[in-house]
Design a protein around this motif. Structure first.
Motif, PDB file in Angstrom:
ATOM      1  N   PHE A 125      17.311  54.147  49.161  1.00  0.00           N
ATOM      2  CA  PHE A 125      17.348  54.856  47.872  1.00  0.00           C
ATOM      3  C   PHE A 125      16.985  56.343  48.015  1.00  0.00           C
ATOM      4  O   PHE A 125      16.465  56.960  47.084  1.00  0.00           O
ATOM      5  N   GLY A 126      17.258  56.898  49.180  1.00  0.00           N
ATOM      6  CA  GLY A 126      16.857  58.275  49.463  1.00  0.00           C
ATOM      7  C   GLY A 126      17.429  59.309  48.516  1.00  0.00           C
ATOM      8  O   GLY A 126      16.808  60.355  48.269  1.00  0.00           O
ATOM      9  N   LYS A 127      18.600  59.042  47.958  1.00  0.00           N
ATOM     10  CA  LYS A 127      19.229  59.992  47.047  1.00  0.00           C
ATOM     11  C   LYS A 127      18.450  60.168  45.751  1.00  0.00           C
ATOM     12  O   LYS A 127      18.689  61.107  44.996  1.00  0.00           O
ATOM     13  N   GLU A 128      17.506  59.249  45.493  1.00  0.00           N
ATOM     14  CA  GLU A 128      16.731  59.318  44.261  1.00  0.00           C
ATOM     15  C   GLU A 128      15.438  60.141  44.418  1.00  0.00           C
ATOM     16  O   GLU A 128      14.663  60.267  43.482  1.00  0.00           O
ATOM     17  N   TYR A 129      15.243  60.701  45.603  1.00  0.00           N
ATOM     18  CA  TYR A 129      14.027  61.480  45.869  1.00  0.00           C
ATOM     19  C   TYR A 129      14.353  62.963  46.004  1.00  0.00           C
ATOM     20  O   TYR A 129      15.450  63.342  46.416  1.00  0.00           O
ATOM     21  N   LYS A 130      13.369  63.792  45.672  1.00  0.00           N
ATOM     22  CA  LYS A 130      13.525  65.242  45.755  1.00  0.00           C
ATOM     23  C   LYS A 130      12.313  65.855  46.440  1.00  0.00           C
ATOM     24  O   LYS A 130      11.174  65.444  46.197  1.00  0.00           O
ATOM     25  N   TYR A 131      12.569  66.832  47.287  1.00  0.00           N
ATOM     26  CA  TYR A 131      11.487  67.503  48.025  1.00  0.00           C
ATOM     27  C   TYR A 131      10.505  68.169  47.072  1.00  0.00           C
ATOM     28  O   TYR A 131      10.893  68.827  46.105  1.00  0.00           O
ATOM     29  N   LYS A 147      13.367  60.869  38.295  1.00  0.00           N
ATOM     30  CA  LYS A 147      13.930  59.997  37.275  1.00  0.00           C
ATOM     31  C   LYS A 147      14.535  60.811  36.126  1.00  0.00           C
ATOM     32  O   LYS A 147      14.370  62.025  36.050  1.00  0.00           O
ATOM     33  N   SER A 148      15.203  60.119  35.217  1.00  0.00           N
ATOM     34  CA  SER A 148      15.878  60.801  34.109  1.00  0.00           C
ATOM     35  C   SER A 148      14.909  61.551  33.206  1.00  0.00           C
ATOM     36  O   SER A 148      15.257  62.570  32.612  1.00  0.00           O
ATOM     37  N   HIS A 149      13.666  61.065  33.096  1.00  0.00           N
ATOM     38  CA  HIS A 149      12.683  61.724  32.230  1.00  0.00           C
ATOM     39  C   HIS A 149      11.860  62.771  32.970  1.00  0.00           C
ATOM     40  O   HIS A 149      11.076  63.488  32.355  1.00  0.00           O
ATOM     41  N   GLY A 150      12.042  62.869  34.275  1.00  0.00           N
ATOM     42  CA  GLY A 150      11.302  63.860  35.048  1.00  0.00           C
ATOM     43  C   GLY A 150      10.861  63.317  36.390  1.00  0.00           C
ATOM     44  O   GLY A 150      11.055  62.140  36.709  1.00  0.00           O
ATOM     45  N   GLN A 151      10.267  64.174  37.194  1.00  0.00           N
ATOM     46  CA  GLN A 151       9.783  63.778  38.507  1.00  0.00           C
ATOM     47  C   GLN A 151       8.483  62.994  38.380  1.00  0.00           C
ATOM     48  O   GLN A 151       7.745  63.133  37.402  1.00  0.00           O
ATOM     49  N   TYR A 212       2.090  77.421  41.964  1.00  0.00           N
ATOM     50  CA  TYR A 212       2.973  76.439  41.320  1.00  0.00           C
ATOM     51  C   TYR A 212       2.367  75.997  39.988  1.00  0.00           C
ATOM     52  O   TYR A 212       1.145  75.897  39.850  1.00  0.00           O
ATOM     53  N   ALA A 213       3.232  75.697  39.029  1.00  0.00           N
ATOM     54  CA  ALA A 213       2.820  75.071  37.777  1.00  0.00           C
ATOM     55  C   ALA A 213       3.966  74.157  37.363  1.00  0.00           C
ATOM     56  O   ALA A 213       4.942  74.591  36.753  1.00  0.00           O
ATOM     57  N   ASN A 214       3.860  72.887  37.743  1.00  0.00           N
ATOM     58  CA  ASN A 214       4.953  71.939  37.513  1.00  0.00           C
ATOM     59  C   ASN A 214       4.520  70.798  36.608  1.00  0.00           C
ATOM     60  O   ASN A 214       3.373  70.328  36.670  1.00  0.00           O
ATOM     61  N   LEU A 215       5.461  70.343  35.791  1.00  0.00           N
ATOM     62  CA  LEU A 215       5.224  69.207  34.903  1.00  0.00           C
ATOM     63  C   LEU A 215       5.867  67.970  35.515  1.00  0.00           C
ATOM     64  O   LEU A 215       7.049  67.986  35.876  1.00  0.00           O
ATOM     65  N   ALA A 216       5.096  66.891  35.655  1.00  0.00           N
ATOM     66  CA  ALA A 216       5.614  65.661  36.240  1.00  0.00           C
ATOM     67  C   ALA A 216       4.839  64.476  35.678  1.00  0.00           C
ATOM     68  O   ALA A 216       3.780  64.641  35.067  1.00  0.00           O
ATOM     69  N   TYR A 217       5.366  63.277  35.911  1.00  0.00           N
ATOM     70  CA  TYR A 217       4.678  62.068  35.461  1.00  0.00           C
ATOM     71  C   TYR A 217       3.787  61.534  36.578  1.00  0.00           C
ATOM     72  O   TYR A 217       4.134  61.611  37.764  1.00  0.00           O
TER      73      TYR A 217
END
Length: 271
Positions: A125-131, A147-151, A212-217
């Protein structure tokens, strides 16, 4: 599939979530809002040699999300090639040692690993991951589920490659197949609100840089083998003198600063 059992489990999850929402609301009532003083706070931060880019003032919306563990990794491990992979049932994680370590440099590592994970015989499922540069270090290259709602910035949905002497030698993987919305969408704090509140609470030192200032679950709690995730602001700060890097976590719904316990787990009490 035992739908009656699943229904009971999620009723318990919803009950747990309702209790948390009540406690979060009560805690947030005790916080002093700094929204009206954001402009002056930003100016003060500049004077104290705190570097950062333009701060987004958009609030936006997010959800409480839920998931249940599945055996997707265990069921597909036989697809992997040129590596020794072992699946661990308790943490639902897969650990693999590569037969042929991958040589990388700081300049080409992302290009090489992006290509590597897209092949199913290398990573499931590697295509579903992001660096994630924010979570990565010199010894680890971290990919997160997108995911569709966010990282998802959490060890329940992560691909962590181990780097040794300029080579990727192994990786550990966890995977969340699907997520469901547990509660109607809610307004979240803006990037500007979060960063100025961190400064007001003495969480950003003078002579530092916000890299960095990132929003994630990330995981909030577990209830009856189900996991609840909430949106969190991850703010990474680098001290210009000591070069020490720290990451602050803020509940995007309430603005509460999330403390980390000594064992590395998150404690969702506001400071």
């Amino acid at each position: 599939m035992d739908f009656k059992r699943i229904e009971v489990i999620f009723l318990i999850v919803f009950f747990s979530l309702d209790i948390f929402l009540f406690l979060s609301f009560r805690n947030s009532q005790q916080l002093v809002s700094s929204t009206s003083t954001n402009t002056s706070t930003v100016a003060e931060m500049r004077k104290r040699n705190i570097s950062f880019g333009s701060l987004d003032t958009k609030t936006g919306y997010a959800y409480y999300l839920g998931s249940r563990p599945d055996e997707s990794l265990a069921q597909n491990v036989q697809k992997l090639r040129n590596q020794k992979a072992e699946y661990e049932d308790v943490n639902h994680s897969l650990t693999s040692t590569l037969s042929n370590p991958i040589a990388i440099t700081s300049a080409d590592k992302i290009k090489i690993m992006d290509k590597f994970i897209k092949k199913e015989s290398n990573v499931l499922f590697g295509k579903e991951y992001k660096y994630s540069p924010q979570l990565s270090t010199k010894s680890q290259i971290i990919y997160v589920e997108n995911k569709s709602h966010g990282q998802i910035y959490d060890k329940t949905a992560q691909l962590a490659f181990t780097v040794s002497d300029g080579e990727v030698v192994s990786y550990t993987q966890t995977y969340v197949k699907s997520m469901i919305i547990l509660h109607e969408r809610q307004t979240i704090k803006s990037e500007k609100d979060v960063i100025t509140n961190l400064y007001a609470n003495s969480e950003i030192p003078n002579n530092s840089k916000i890299t960095y200032a990132n929003l994630a679950y990330t995981k909030l709690l577990e209830a009856k083998d189900s996991t609840i995730y909430i949106p969190v602001w991850f703010v990474t700060i680098k001290n210009k003198d000591s070069k020490v890097v720290t990451t602050k976590k803020v509940n995007a719904f309430t603005g509460n600063i999330i403390k980390s316990s000594t064992n590395g787990d998150n404690n969702y009490s506001a400071q």
